[in-house]
Structures are given as C-alpha cells and as structure tokens.
Motif scaffolding. Sequence first.
Motif, PDB file in Angstrom:
ATOM      1  N   PRO A 107      32.016   3.594  26.396  1.00 46.03           N
ATOM      2  CA  PRO A 107      31.607   2.373  25.706  1.00 46.03           C
ATOM      3  C   PRO A 107      30.514   1.562  26.406  1.00 46.03           C
ATOM      4  O   PRO A 107      29.678   0.966  25.729  1.00 46.03           O
ATOM      5  N   ALA A 108      30.506   1.496  27.726  1.00 43.71           N
ATOM      6  CA  ALA A 108      29.528   0.629  28.405  1.00 43.71           C
ATOM      7  C   ALA A 108      28.082   1.001  28.070  1.00 43.71           C
ATOM      8  O   ALA A 108      27.319   0.140  27.625  1.00 43.71           O
ATOM      9  N   PRO A 109      27.654   2.256  28.244  1.00 44.36           N
ATOM     10  CA  PRO A 109      26.257   2.556  27.909  1.00 44.36           C
ATOM     11  C   PRO A 109      25.977   2.561  26.408  1.00 44.36           C
ATOM     12  O   PRO A 109      24.828   2.614  25.992  1.00 44.36           O
ATOM     13  N   ALA A 110      27.029   2.473  25.589  1.00 42.09           N
ATOM     14  CA  ALA A 110      26.859   2.410  24.135  1.00 42.09           C
ATOM     15  C   ALA A 110      26.483   1.008  23.673  1.00 42.09           C
ATOM     16  O   ALA A 110      26.103   0.806  22.528  1.00 42.09           O
ATOM     17  N   ALA A 111      26.602   0.028  24.579  1.00 41.70           N
ATOM     18  CA  ALA A 111      26.341  -1.372  24.238  1.00 41.70           C
ATOM     19  C   ALA A 111      25.061  -1.858  24.914  1.00 41.70           C
ATOM     20  O   ALA A 111      24.775  -1.497  26.060  1.00 41.70           O
ATOM     21  N   HIS A 112      24.311  -2.671  24.189  1.00 41.73           N
ATOM     22  CA  HIS A 112      23.089  -3.277  24.723  1.00 41.73           C
ATOM     23  C   HIS A 112      23.047  -4.749  24.336  1.00 41.73           C
ATOM     24  O   HIS A 112      23.493  -5.120  23.252  1.00 41.73           O
ATOM     25  N   LEU A 113      22.511  -5.550  25.233  1.00 45.51           N
ATOM     26  CA  LEU A 113      22.309  -6.963  24.971  1.00 45.51           C
ATOM     27  C   LEU A 113      20.811  -7.195  24.876  1.00 45.51           C
ATOM     28  O   LEU A 113      20.044  -6.684  25.694  1.00 45.51           O
ATOM     29  N   LEU A 114      20.389  -7.946  23.868  1.00 45.88           N
ATOM     30  CA  LEU A 114      18.987  -8.318  23.705  1.00 45.88           C
ATOM     31  C   LEU A 114      18.857  -9.803  23.971  1.00 45.88           C
ATOM     32  O   LEU A 114      19.695 -10.589  23.509  1.00 45.88           O
ATOM     33  N   ASP A 115      17.810 -10.184  24.705  1.00 47.38           N
ATOM     34  CA  ASP A 115      17.585 -11.613  24.883  1.00 47.38           C
ATOM     35  C   ASP A 115      16.487 -12.065  23.922  1.00 47.38           C
ATOM     36  O   ASP A 115      15.916 -11.244  23.179  1.00 47.38           O
ATOM     37  N   THR A 116      16.202 -13.349  23.911  1.00 48.61           N
ATOM     38  CA  THR A 116      15.254 -13.892  22.936  1.00 48.61           C
ATOM     39  C   THR A 116      13.813 -13.448  23.181  1.00 48.61           C
ATOM     40  O   THR A 116      12.972 -13.611  22.298  1.00 48.61           O
ATOM     41  N   THR A 117      13.513 -12.870  24.349  1.00 52.59           N
ATOM     42  CA  THR A 117      12.161 -12.383  24.611  1.00 52.59           C
ATOM     43  C   THR A 117      12.020 -10.890  24.339  1.00 52.59           C
ATOM     44  O   THR A 117      10.959 -10.324  24.544  1.00 52.59           O
ATOM     45  N   GLY A 118      13.122 -10.242  23.899  1.00 56.15           N
ATOM     46  CA  GLY A 118      13.064  -8.822  23.582  1.00 56.15           C
ATOM     47  C   GLY A 118      13.503  -7.915  24.709  1.00 56.15           C
ATOM     48  O   GLY A 118      13.492  -6.700  24.557  1.00 56.15           O
ATOM     49  N   ARG A 119      13.893  -8.489  25.858  1.00 54.85           N
ATOM     50  CA  ARG A 119      14.395  -7.630  26.938  1.00 54.85           C
ATOM     51  C   ARG A 119      15.736  -7.053  26.524  1.00 54.85           C
ATOM     52  O   ARG A 119      16.526  -7.696  25.838  1.00 54.85           O
ATOM     53  N   ARG A 120      15.998  -5.841  26.978  1.00 56.73           N
ATOM     54  CA  ARG A 120      17.214  -5.114  26.619  1.00 56.73           C
ATOM     55  C   ARG A 120      17.985  -4.777  27.891  1.00 56.73           C
ATOM     56  O   ARG A 120      17.418  -4.263  28.847  1.00 56.73           O
ATOM     57  N   PHE A 121      19.287  -5.062  27.873  1.00 57.71           N
ATOM     58  CA  PHE A 121      20.151  -4.827  29.023  1.00 57.71           C
ATOM     59  C   PHE A 121      21.269  -3.885  28.596  1.00 57.71           C
ATOM     60  O   PHE A 121      21.948  -4.133  27.600  1.00 57.71           O
ATOM     61  N   THR A 122      21.482  -2.821  29.353  1.00 55.10           N
ATOM     62  CA  THR A 122      22.518  -1.835  29.049  1.00 55.10           C
ATOM     63  C   THR A 122      23.842  -2.276  29.657  1.00 55.10           C
ATOM     64  O   THR A 122      23.878  -2.797  30.768  1.00 55.10           O
TER      65      THR A 122
END
Length: 181
Positions: A107-122
């Motif tokens: 599950p962990a690498p299946a989830a991503h967080l996006l911030d308001t500037t478009g950066r993506r965090f796994t």
Amino acid sequence: MPRSRETGRPDRAARRCGRLRGALVVLALLAPALLGAAPGGSGETISLAGNEPGQRLDVTLTQVVDPASPTPGTPAEAEADTDGPDRLLAVRFRLENSGTAVYRDSPAPAAHLLDTTGRRFTGLNVPTTAGASFPDTITLDPGGTAEGFVTFRLPEDADPAAVQFALNAGLADDVGQWSLP
C-alpha cells in the motif's frame, strides 16, 4: 541539450522545449484534480481496478493526521530530527477487496500526495503515533479488508492538495484521488 553552433550555449528552442516538458509534468500530476477523475473527499469510497483480471479494491480515505509524529524510539524518529525542515503527514486508508482475485500488494508505494505546486510525494512505511501502518505487503482474499496508515515526508512549507491511490504498487491505470482541505 542541443547547443548553438555559434556560441556553444544551449539552444533557445531546446530550453523552451525543456520548460514546456516541465510544465507538462506538473499538468500531468494535477490533471486528475483539475479534471475531477475519480475524485473523493475524506470518507468517500472509490472503487479501483488493478492491472490483472479480477483485481478490484474499494478504497476509502478515513483520516488525515498533519503533522504526524514518528513513533518514539524508531529510526524514523531520528531521521525526522536530522533531515532538515520537513514534516510527516499520515493518511489512513480502508481497503476492501471487492474483486474476484486475491489481492497482494504494497500500500505505501501505491499512495501519492500532491501539493499545491504539483510536487508529488510517494507513501512510506514510517511508523507514527497516528496509528498502525500497513505492513510492507498485504494479502486480501475477495471480501477481505485491511486498514492502516501510509506516511508521507514532505517539506515543512508544503501545502497538501490531494492524495492518490492506485493498485499494483501505484502503477495501475485506475487512480483514485481525494482532495485535502
């Protein structure tokens, strides 16, 4: 990068192409949010298909903890103190196998967080005081359920915009997205 024959500096067209490519990457990351593809809010369940026949999960984002604290005495706690100005954010998911095949995934690498500037965090398997994390790998028979937290490490100044989840370690085409307040 191609260079001008006269000056030896990077060619203007190549620089424009690089900027355009960067803008397209940000647009691709934010496209689901902008187009409303499989949107959800906290508490909403989104049904997602995997890449294999019979793979289907009903995924619910049930809680967001921001900031989350590393569990005392874990290596993650020491990392949080020395990595510079960053914070942990933990998201709790409920996964239900609504398909016909056994579901085995991380599950962990299946989830991503996006911030308001478009950066993506796994997502990471970092234990926090928010609650129990998912194990590295889960196995769910049809009808089976699992709940747990996925943790994200992001800069202190990041403004979270959305969380995404996709089966097959995040590589499936069907992506669910939940907007964050």
